[in-house]
Write a protein that holds these residues in place. Sequence first.
Motif, PDB file in Angstrom:
ATOM      1  N   GLY A 123      43.366  46.671  33.194  1.00  0.00           N
ATOM      2  CA  GLY A 123      43.590  45.559  34.101  1.00  0.00           C
ATOM      3  C   GLY A 123      42.340  44.740  34.332  1.00  0.00           C
ATOM      4  N   LEU A 124      41.392  44.772  33.384  1.00  0.00           N
ATOM      5  CA  LEU A 124      40.170  43.982  33.515  1.00  0.00           C
ATOM      6  C   LEU A 124      40.488  42.508  33.275  1.00  0.00           C
ATOM      7  CD1 LEU A 124      37.722  46.250  31.481  1.00  0.00           C
ATOM      8  CD2 LEU A 124      37.838  46.014  33.957  1.00  0.00           C
ATOM      9  N   PRO A 125      39.798  41.606  33.958  1.00  0.00           N
ATOM     10  CA  PRO A 125      40.024  40.179  33.726  1.00  0.00           C
ATOM     11  C   PRO A 125      39.526  39.785  32.346  1.00  0.00           C
ATOM     12  CG  PRO A 125      38.104  40.501  35.134  1.00  0.00           C
ATOM     13  CD  PRO A 125      38.757  41.848  34.983  1.00  0.00           C
ATOM     14  N   ASP A 126      40.141  38.769  31.750  1.00  0.00           N
ATOM     15  CA  ASP A 126      39.717  38.262  30.454  1.00  0.00           C
ATOM     16  C   ASP A 126      38.530  37.334  30.655  1.00  0.00           C
ATOM     17  OD1 ASP A 126      39.368  37.286  27.945  1.00  0.00           O
ATOM     18  OD2 ASP A 126      41.352  36.360  27.753  1.00  0.00           O
ATOM     19  N   LEU A 127      37.342  37.811  30.233  1.00  0.00           N
ATOM     20  CA  LEU A 127      36.130  37.009  30.399  1.00  0.00           C
ATOM     21  C   LEU A 127      35.608  36.526  29.049  1.00  0.00           C
ATOM     22  CD1 LEU A 127      34.297  39.197  33.069  1.00  0.00           C
ATOM     23  CD2 LEU A 127      35.769  37.202  33.432  1.00  0.00           C
ATOM     24  N   GLY A 128      36.518  36.396  28.085  1.00  0.00           N
ATOM     25  CA  GLY A 128      36.112  35.876  26.784  1.00  0.00           C
ATOM     26  C   GLY A 128      35.141  36.764  26.052  1.00  0.00           C
ATOM     27  N   GLY A 129      35.257  38.076  26.189  1.00  0.00           N
ATOM     28  CA  GLY A 129      34.364  38.999  25.509  1.00  0.00           C
ATOM     29  C   GLY A 129      33.218  39.473  26.366  1.00  0.00           C
ATOM     30  N   LEU A 130      32.976  38.806  27.516  1.00  0.00           N
ATOM     31  CA  LEU A 130      31.880  39.194  28.386  1.00  0.00           C
ATOM     32  C   LEU A 130      32.058  40.597  28.923  1.00  0.00           C
ATOM     33  CD1 LEU A 130      29.303  38.527  29.956  1.00  0.00           C
ATOM     34  CD2 LEU A 130      30.727  37.469  31.721  1.00  0.00           C
TER      35      LEU A 130
ATOM     36  N   PHE B 159      36.953  38.641  42.444  1.00  0.00           N
ATOM     37  CA  PHE B 159      37.220  39.897  41.760  1.00  0.00           C
ATOM     38  C   PHE B 159      37.257  41.096  42.698  1.00  0.00           C
ATOM     39  CE2 PHE B 159      35.293  37.443  38.230  1.00  0.00           C
ATOM     40  CZ  PHE B 159      36.392  37.445  37.392  1.00  0.00           C
ATOM     41  N   GLY B 160      36.859  40.913  43.949  1.00  0.00           N
ATOM     42  CA  GLY B 160      36.786  42.045  44.862  1.00  0.00           C
ATOM     43  C   GLY B 160      37.517  41.801  46.162  1.00  0.00           C
ATOM     44  N   ASP B 161      37.798  42.911  46.866  1.00  0.00           N
ATOM     45  CA  ASP B 161      38.445  42.847  48.172  1.00  0.00           C
ATOM     46  C   ASP B 161      37.457  43.322  49.227  1.00  0.00           C
ATOM     47  OD1 ASP B 161      40.914  42.063  47.082  1.00  0.00           O
ATOM     48  OD2 ASP B 161      41.443  44.152  46.660  1.00  0.00           O
ATOM     49  N   LYS B 162      37.273  42.520  50.255  1.00  0.00           N
ATOM     50  CA  LYS B 162      36.378  42.891  51.344  1.00  0.00           C
ATOM     51  C   LYS B 162      37.032  43.983  52.187  1.00  0.00           C
ATOM     52  CE  LYS B 162      33.199  39.797  50.423  1.00  0.00           C
ATOM     53  NZ  LYS B 162      31.864  40.196  49.956  1.00  0.00           N
ATOM     54  N   VAL B 163      36.273  45.014  52.522  1.00  0.00           N
ATOM     55  CA  VAL B 163      36.787  46.118  53.333  1.00  0.00           C
ATOM     56  C   VAL B 163      35.773  46.475  54.413  1.00  0.00           C
ATOM     57  CG1 VAL B 163      38.221  47.109  51.491  1.00  0.00           C
ATOM     58  CG2 VAL B 163      35.839  47.826  51.732  1.00  0.00           C
ATOM     59  N   LYS B 164      36.285  47.103  55.476  1.00  0.00           N
ATOM     60  CA  LYS B 164      35.434  47.573  56.560  1.00  0.00           C
ATOM     61  C   LYS B 164      35.847  48.983  56.950  1.00  0.00           C
ATOM     62  CE  LYS B 164      34.462  43.037  58.621  1.00  0.00           C
ATOM     63  NZ  LYS B 164      34.536  42.209  59.867  1.00  0.00           N
ATOM     64  N   GLY B 165      34.908  49.710  57.500  1.00  0.00           N
ATOM     65  CA  GLY B 165      35.187  51.070  57.952  1.00  0.00           C
ATOM     66  C   GLY B 165      34.041  51.567  58.802  1.00  0.00           C
ATOM     67  N   ASP B 166      34.055  52.875  59.076  1.00  0.00           N
ATOM     68  CA  ASP B 166      32.960  53.455  59.833  1.00  0.00           C
ATOM     69  C   ASP B 166      31.632  53.315  59.099  1.00  0.00           C
ATOM     70  OD1 ASP B 166      34.820  54.200  61.703  1.00  0.00           O
ATOM     71  OD2 ASP B 166      35.001  56.267  60.982  1.00  0.00           O
ATOM     72  N   PHE B 167      31.695  53.188  57.767  1.00  0.00           N
ATOM     73  CA  PHE B 167      30.478  53.059  56.958  1.00  0.00           C
ATOM     74  C   PHE B 167      29.832  51.683  57.118  1.00  0.00           C
ATOM     75  CE2 PHE B 167      33.768  51.218  54.328  1.00  0.00           C
ATOM     76  CZ  PHE B 167      33.155  50.135  53.741  1.00  0.00           C
ATOM     77  N   GLY B 168      30.614  50.712  57.580  1.00  0.00           N
ATOM     78  CA  GLY B 168      30.155  49.334  57.665  1.00  0.00           C
ATOM     79  C   GLY B 168      31.127  48.437  56.928  1.00  0.00           C
TER      80      GLY B 168
ATOM     81  N   GLY C 157      31.910  46.240  52.937  1.00  0.00           N
ATOM     82  CA  GLY C 157      31.583  46.189  51.522  1.00  0.00           C
ATOM     83  C   GLY C 157      32.691  45.534  50.735  1.00  0.00           C
ATOM     84  N   THR C 158      32.627  45.661  49.419  1.00  0.00           N
ATOM     85  CA  THR C 158      33.586  45.041  48.517  1.00  0.00           C
ATOM     86  C   THR C 158      34.111  46.084  47.547  1.00  0.00           C
ATOM     87  OG1 THR C 158      32.336  42.957  48.613  1.00  0.00           O
ATOM     88  CG2 THR C 158      33.968  43.186  46.844  1.00  0.00           C
ATOM     89  N   VAL C 159      35.430  46.114  47.368  1.00  0.00           N
ATOM     90  CA  VAL C 159      36.057  47.021  46.412  1.00  0.00           C
ATOM     91  C   VAL C 159      36.451  46.233  45.170  1.00  0.00           C
ATOM     92  CG1 VAL C 159      38.039  48.503  45.934  1.00  0.00           C
ATOM     93  CG2 VAL C 159      36.901  48.637  48.150  1.00  0.00           C
ATOM     94  N   PHE C 160      35.986  46.707  44.025  1.00  0.00           N
ATOM     95  CA  PHE C 160      36.358  46.134  42.739  1.00  0.00           C
ATOM     96  C   PHE C 160      37.338  47.097  42.076  1.00  0.00           C
ATOM     97  CE2 PHE C 160      32.219  44.438  43.781  1.00  0.00           C
ATOM     98  CZ  PHE C 160      32.391  43.080  43.554  1.00  0.00           C
ATOM     99  N   SER C 161      38.491  46.587  41.681  1.00  0.00           N
ATOM    100  CA  SER C 161      39.574  47.456  41.250  1.00  0.00           C
ATOM    101  C   SER C 161      39.996  47.199  39.806  1.00  0.00           C
ATOM    102  CB  SER C 161      40.804  47.261  42.151  1.00  0.00           C
ATOM    103  OG  SER C 161      40.500  47.584  43.488  1.00  0.00           O
ATOM    104  N   THR C 162      40.315  48.294  39.107  1.00  0.00           N
ATOM    105  CA  THR C 162      41.046  48.242  37.854  1.00  0.00           C
ATOM    106  C   THR C 162      42.300  49.095  38.060  1.00  0.00           C
ATOM    107  OG1 THR C 162      40.115  50.226  36.796  1.00  0.00           O
ATOM    108  CG2 THR C 162      38.837  48.188  36.641  1.00  0.00           C
ATOM    109  N   ARG C 163      43.075  49.279  37.024  1.00  0.00           N
ATOM    110  CA  ARG C 163      44.287  50.089  37.162  1.00  0.00           C
ATOM    111  C   ARG C 163      43.973  51.579  37.208  1.00  0.00           C
ATOM    112  NH1 ARG C 163      47.952  49.467  32.785  1.00  0.00           N
ATOM    113  NH2 ARG C 163      49.650  50.028  34.194  1.00  0.00           N
ATOM    114  N   LEU C 164      42.721  51.951  36.920  1.00  0.00           N
ATOM    115  CA  LEU C 164      42.361  53.365  36.925  1.00  0.00           C
ATOM    116  C   LEU C 164      41.118  53.631  37.762  1.00  0.00           C
ATOM    117  CD1 LEU C 164      42.911  56.225  35.812  1.00  0.00           C
ATOM    118  CD2 LEU C 164      41.385  55.657  33.898  1.00  0.00           C
ATOM    119  N   ILE C 165      40.024  52.957  37.448  1.00  0.00           N
ATOM    120  CA  ILE C 165      38.758  53.190  38.139  1.00  0.00           C
ATOM    121  C   ILE C 165      38.521  52.113  39.181  1.00  0.00           C
ATOM    122  CG2 ILE C 165      36.271  53.448  37.873  1.00  0.00           C
ATOM    123  CD1 ILE C 165      37.847  55.682  36.600  1.00  0.00           C
ATOM    124  N   ASN C 166      38.234  52.523  40.407  1.00  0.00           N
ATOM    125  CA  ASN C 166      37.892  51.598  41.477  1.00  0.00           C
ATOM    126  C   ASN C 166      36.487  51.897  41.990  1.00  0.00           C
ATOM    127  OD1 ASN C 166      40.438  50.345  41.411  1.00  0.00           O
ATOM    128  ND2 ASN C 166      41.300  51.905  42.755  1.00  0.00           N
TER     129      ASN C 166
END
Length: 421
Positions: A87-94, A374-383, A385-394
Motif C-alpha cells: 500500500g505504498l504510494p506511487d512516487l515514480g520509483g522514489l 502521508f501521515g496521521d497526527k495522533v496524541k496520547g500520554d506520550f505526547g 506525533g505522526t503515524v505513517f501506515s502501510t497495509r502491514l508495517i506502521n
Amino acid sequence: MAPYASDDSTRPGEADDLRAGRRKAVRYVVPVTVVGIAAATIGLVPALADSGDPDLPKISAQQLIEKIAASDVQQLSGTVKITTDLGLPDLGGLESGLLAGAAGGASDGSSADPTTRLTELASGTHTLRVAADGPDRQKLSLLENAAEYSVIHNGKDVWGYDSASNEVYHSTGDAAAGADDRASGTPAPTTPKELTEEALKAVDGTTSVTVDGTVQVAGRDAYKLLVKPKQSGSTVGAVTVAVDAKTGLPLKFTLTPTGGGAAVVDAGFTKVSFAKPAASTFDFTPPKGAKVTEGDTPEAPDTAKGGAPDKAKGGAPFTEGADGFAGDLDGATVLGEGWTSVATFDTGGKGVPSGSDLPDAGGLGGFGDFMDSFGDKVKGDFGSGTVFSTRLINALVTDDGKVYVGAVTKDALVKAADTAR
C-alpha cells in the motif's frame, strides 16, 4: 478435501516442541539464493494456478512444521512469481530508493549491486528464475521487459549483472564461512522458504497453527499450513504456506492483512523441478565492455544457512531488526511479545516537520503539506506525533524524535508509546 480437524492452537505441552520445530526450520538449508529486500516482468509467467485438493494422508500441524524443518532439498530450478502490495504510494520509483537506503544498500552507484537492485521486490509483481545446486551454487534472475538482472553465487564468487546497463558487481570471500553474517544483512526474504522461516519465528503461545487442507501448486501436491495470530492489534490476518507433500519444501507463501483485500505478500513457484541444474547455469564471465565494480565483502547471503539463524529469538516476524521486514534497527528495543511486539528507538532529534515548518514550493504547496498527506497526527500520554501506515508495517514518529514500528495497528502503536513513556 475438507480441512483437517487438527489443533486450532498450540497447547501448553506442545509449546516447546513447536519452538524447537521452528528453530530447526530457521536453520535449514534454503536452496535458493536471494539478496536484497524485503523485498520482474509482469505477465511473462502465467498467474500461479492453485488447483484441486489432492487426497493426502492426514498430518498434524506439528508434523508439518517438522517436515519443513527436516526437508533436505539441495537441487532445484524453477520460476517464482512474487507480488508485494504494502500500500505504498506511487512516487515514480522514489520509494525503491528510500527502501534501499533503509536497507543499508551500498552507495557505490553500481546498478548491478544486489543490496540496492533487489529492493524492487518491495512492491509490485515480479518474476524470478531460480536455480540451486547445493550451498555453493545458486542463481537468481529478475526478469524485466527488455532486460534481465542476475545474481550468481558460485563457490567464493558472487556476481551481480544488469544487462540493461551492462554493469557487473563482483565480490569474493569464503563461501562456507561467515554465511550467517551475510544473510543477516539481507533486508527481507523473497522465496516461499525464506518467508516461511520468518513466519515460523512467531510460532509460540500467541499463535494458532493448523493444517488447512491440501492444494496443488506448480503441479505438486501440497499441504496448507495456516498460521494466525491469537492477539488483537496485529496487522497480520493470516499466513498460509503450501508445503510440498514429498519434499517438505514450501512452494507458496501468502500473507493476508487484517484489513482485508489482496494479499500483502504472495510468493510461489509457478514451475519447479528437483533435477540437478547444469553446471554451466552458474558460470559467469563479464561481457565485453561491461563496467565491473568490485565489492569489499560478499553481499549475497549463502542461503544454505537460512536468514540469520542465530538471531531467531522468537517474537513477531516483520518487526525484530534484521530478522524481519522492518530492517536492521541498530539500538532498537522491542516492546511486547508475539505478533504485537513493537520496535522502538530514539533518533535523537525532532519528529516529522509539519506543513507550517517547511517552505512553500513555488506556489505549488509546502513540502511539509506533502509530508503531512502521508501521515496521521495522533496524541496520547506520550505526547503527539505522526503515524505513517502501510497495509502491514506502521510507524509512529513522535514530536520528540522517538520511533515505534511494527506489524500492528495505529492504536497499538499509540498504546506502546504510552506504555514506554
